[in-house]
Design a protein around this motif. Structure first.
Motif, PDB file in Angstrom:
ATOM      1  N   MET A   1       0.781  -1.383   0.014  1.00 45.25           N
ATOM      2  CA  MET A   1      -0.035   0.045   0.077  1.00 45.25           C
ATOM      3  C   MET A   1       0.872   1.271   0.006  1.00 45.25           C
ATOM      4  O   MET A   1       1.812   1.175   0.694  1.00 45.25           O
ATOM      5  N   LEU A   2       0.596   2.355  -0.642  1.00 50.06           N
ATOM      6  CA  LEU A   2       1.098   3.381  -0.926  1.00 50.06           C
ATOM      7  C   LEU A   2       1.063   4.459   0.310  1.00 50.06           C
ATOM      8  O   LEU A   2      -0.064   4.511   0.778  1.00 50.06           O
ATOM      9  N   THR A   3       2.061   4.835   0.857  1.00 55.91           N
ATOM     10  CA  THR A   3       2.063   5.959   2.014  1.00 55.91           C
ATOM     11  C   THR A   3       2.844   7.138   1.737  1.00 55.91           C
ATOM     12  O   THR A   3       3.766   6.966   0.934  1.00 55.91           O
ATOM     13  N   VAL A   4       2.623   8.076   2.380  1.00 54.66           N
ATOM     14  CA  VAL A   4       3.326   9.312   2.192  1.00 54.66           C
ATOM     15  C   VAL A   4       4.794   8.813   2.495  1.00 54.66           C
ATOM     16  O   VAL A   4       5.765   9.266   2.111  1.00 54.66           O
ATOM     17  N   GLU A   5       4.940   7.931   3.785  1.00 54.03           N
ATOM     18  CA  GLU A   5       6.489   7.690   4.295  1.00 54.03           C
ATOM     19  C   GLU A   5       7.122   6.992   3.086  1.00 54.03           C
ATOM     20  O   GLU A   5       8.248   7.153   2.964  1.00 54.03           O
ATOM     21  N   LYS A   6       6.112   5.871   2.418  1.00 58.12           N
ATOM     22  CA  LYS A   6       7.235   5.410   1.479  1.00 58.12           C
ATOM     23  C   LYS A   6       7.500   6.224   0.129  1.00 58.12           C
ATOM     24  O   LYS A   6       8.499   5.998  -0.546  1.00 58.12           O
ATOM     25  N   GLY A  11      11.804   9.280  -2.772  1.00 55.29           N
ATOM     26  CA  GLY A  11      12.760  10.484  -2.958  1.00 55.29           C
ATOM     27  C   GLY A  11      11.509  11.519  -3.190  1.00 55.29           C
ATOM     28  O   GLY A  11      12.077  12.893  -3.890  1.00 55.29           O
ATOM     29  N   ALA A  12      10.363  11.507  -3.130  1.00 52.22           N
ATOM     30  CA  ALA A  12       9.438  12.450  -3.311  1.00 52.22           C
ATOM     31  C   ALA A  12       9.482  13.744  -2.290  1.00 52.22           C
ATOM     32  O   ALA A  12       9.602  13.357  -1.460  1.00 52.22           O
ATOM     33  N   ASP A  13       9.092  14.863  -2.755  1.00 53.63           N
ATOM     34  CA  ASP A  13       9.096  15.972  -1.700  1.00 53.63           C
ATOM     35  C   ASP A  13       7.574  16.360  -1.515  1.00 53.63           C
ATOM     36  O   ASP A  13       6.870  16.816  -1.948  1.00 53.63           O
ATOM     37  N   VAL A  67       3.514  15.429 -12.533  1.00 54.37           N
ATOM     38  CA  VAL A  67       4.735  14.796 -12.044  1.00 54.37           C
ATOM     39  C   VAL A  67       5.381  15.970 -11.056  1.00 54.37           C
ATOM     40  O   VAL A  67       5.507  15.800  -9.871  1.00 54.37           O
ATOM     41  N   ASN A  68       5.572  17.248 -11.526  1.00 57.95           N
ATOM     42  CA  ASN A  68       6.075  18.341 -10.698  1.00 57.95           C
ATOM     43  C   ASN A  68       4.852  18.617  -9.656  1.00 57.95           C
ATOM     44  O   ASN A  68       5.381  19.214  -8.606  1.00 57.95           O
ATOM     45  N   ASN A  69       3.756  18.736 -10.189  1.00 57.46           N
ATOM     46  CA  ASN A  69       2.663  19.100  -9.316  1.00 57.46           C
ATOM     47  C   ASN A  69       2.638  18.234  -7.938  1.00 57.46           C
ATOM     48  O   ASN A  69       2.438  18.722  -6.851  1.00 57.46           O
ATOM     49  N   LEU A  70       2.902  17.072  -8.254  1.00 55.25           N
ATOM     50  CA  LEU A  70       2.752  15.867  -7.116  1.00 55.25           C
ATOM     51  C   LEU A  70       4.195  15.886  -6.556  1.00 55.25           C
ATOM     52  O   LEU A  70       4.496  14.990  -5.432  1.00 55.25           O
ATOM     53  N   ALA A  71       5.207  16.547  -7.070  1.00 56.66           N
ATOM     54  CA  ALA A  71       6.688  16.563  -6.556  1.00 56.66           C
ATOM     55  C   ALA A  71       7.183  15.333  -6.348  1.00 56.66           C
ATOM     56  O   ALA A  71       7.965  15.037  -5.541  1.00 56.66           O
ATOM     57  N   LEU A  72       7.128  14.548  -7.545  1.00 51.53           N
ATOM     58  CA  LEU A  72       7.663  13.217  -7.493  1.00 51.53           C
ATOM     59  C   LEU A  72       9.185  13.283  -8.356  1.00 51.53           C
ATOM     60  O   LEU A  72       9.321  12.996  -9.337  1.00 51.53           O
ATOM     61  N   PRO A  74      12.162  11.991  -8.413  1.00 47.87           N
ATOM     62  CA  PRO A  74      13.023  11.029  -9.116  1.00 47.87           C
ATOM     63  C   PRO A  74      12.516  10.883 -10.469  1.00 47.87           C
ATOM     64  O   PRO A  74      13.231  10.430 -11.391  1.00 47.87           O
ATOM     65  N   ILE A  75      11.332  10.895 -10.804  1.00 50.10           N
ATOM     66  CA  ILE A  75      10.726  10.979 -12.203  1.00 50.10           C
ATOM     67  C   ILE A  75      10.520  12.481 -12.833  1.00 50.10           C
ATOM     68  O   ILE A  75      10.925  12.489 -13.996  1.00 50.10           O
ATOM     69  N   ALA A  76      10.515  13.529 -12.006  1.00 54.56           N
ATOM     70  CA  ALA A  76      10.476  14.625 -12.572  1.00 54.56           C
ATOM     71  C   ALA A  76      11.771  15.044 -13.163  1.00 54.56           C
ATOM     72  O   ALA A  76      11.703  15.689 -14.327  1.00 54.56           O
ATOM     73  N   GLU A  77      12.992  14.703 -12.545  1.00 54.05           N
ATOM     74  CA  GLU A  77      14.260  15.303 -13.153  1.00 54.05           C
ATOM     75  C   GLU A  77      14.715  14.659 -14.571  1.00 54.05           C
ATOM     76  O   GLU A  77      14.620  15.553 -15.475  1.00 54.05           O
TER      77      GLU A  77
END
Length: 119
Positions: A1-6, A11-13, A67-72, A74-77
């Motif tokens: 399950m996806l969590t904020v901690e994961k 590496g997400a902000d 991706v940028n709005n969600l601050a992901l 590792p994918i955004a770069e």
């Protein structure tokens, strides 16, 4: 399950991403799931493979916004780098950037649903 901690470990902000979702954790996690599904489609890869760089730019630019709005990060770069190459019609190693995006998307997909993994 996806969590904020994961997502933080990934590496997400999350602080930034959550703030864009009015600190609504359920909304943020749902939107992450949606963008991962969009990233897991093969539309960008198919456009790059076909040499349709205008279409690839359109797809990459749309994905970059989510991706940028969600601050992901590792994918955004790599996605931002690919988008800029396509925007400027600069010759470059599109394949390597696409592979980086796919690998980072797969890492995130595993946290959500292993069936989303792109082969």
């Amino acid at each position: 399950m996806l969590t904020v901690e994961k997502l933080e470990e990934y590496g997400a902000d999350t602080e930034s991403g959550l703030s864009r979702c009015a600190d609504n954790e359920a909304l943020y996690l749902r939107l992450v799931g949606i963008i991962v599904q969009e990233l897991s489609s093969d539309a960008l890869g198919e456009a790059l493979e076909a040499g349709d760089f205008d279409k690839a730019y359109y797809i990459a630019h749309k994905l970059k916004g989510g991706v940028n709005n969600l601050a992901l990060t590792p994918i955004a770069e790599p996605l931002c780098e690919l988008t800029e190459l396509l925007r400027n019609k600069t010759p470059g190693d599109y394949k390597t950037l696409y592979v980086k995006i796919t690998c980072k998307t797969n890492e995130l997909s595993i946290m959500i649903d292993p069936k989303l993994i792109k082969k």
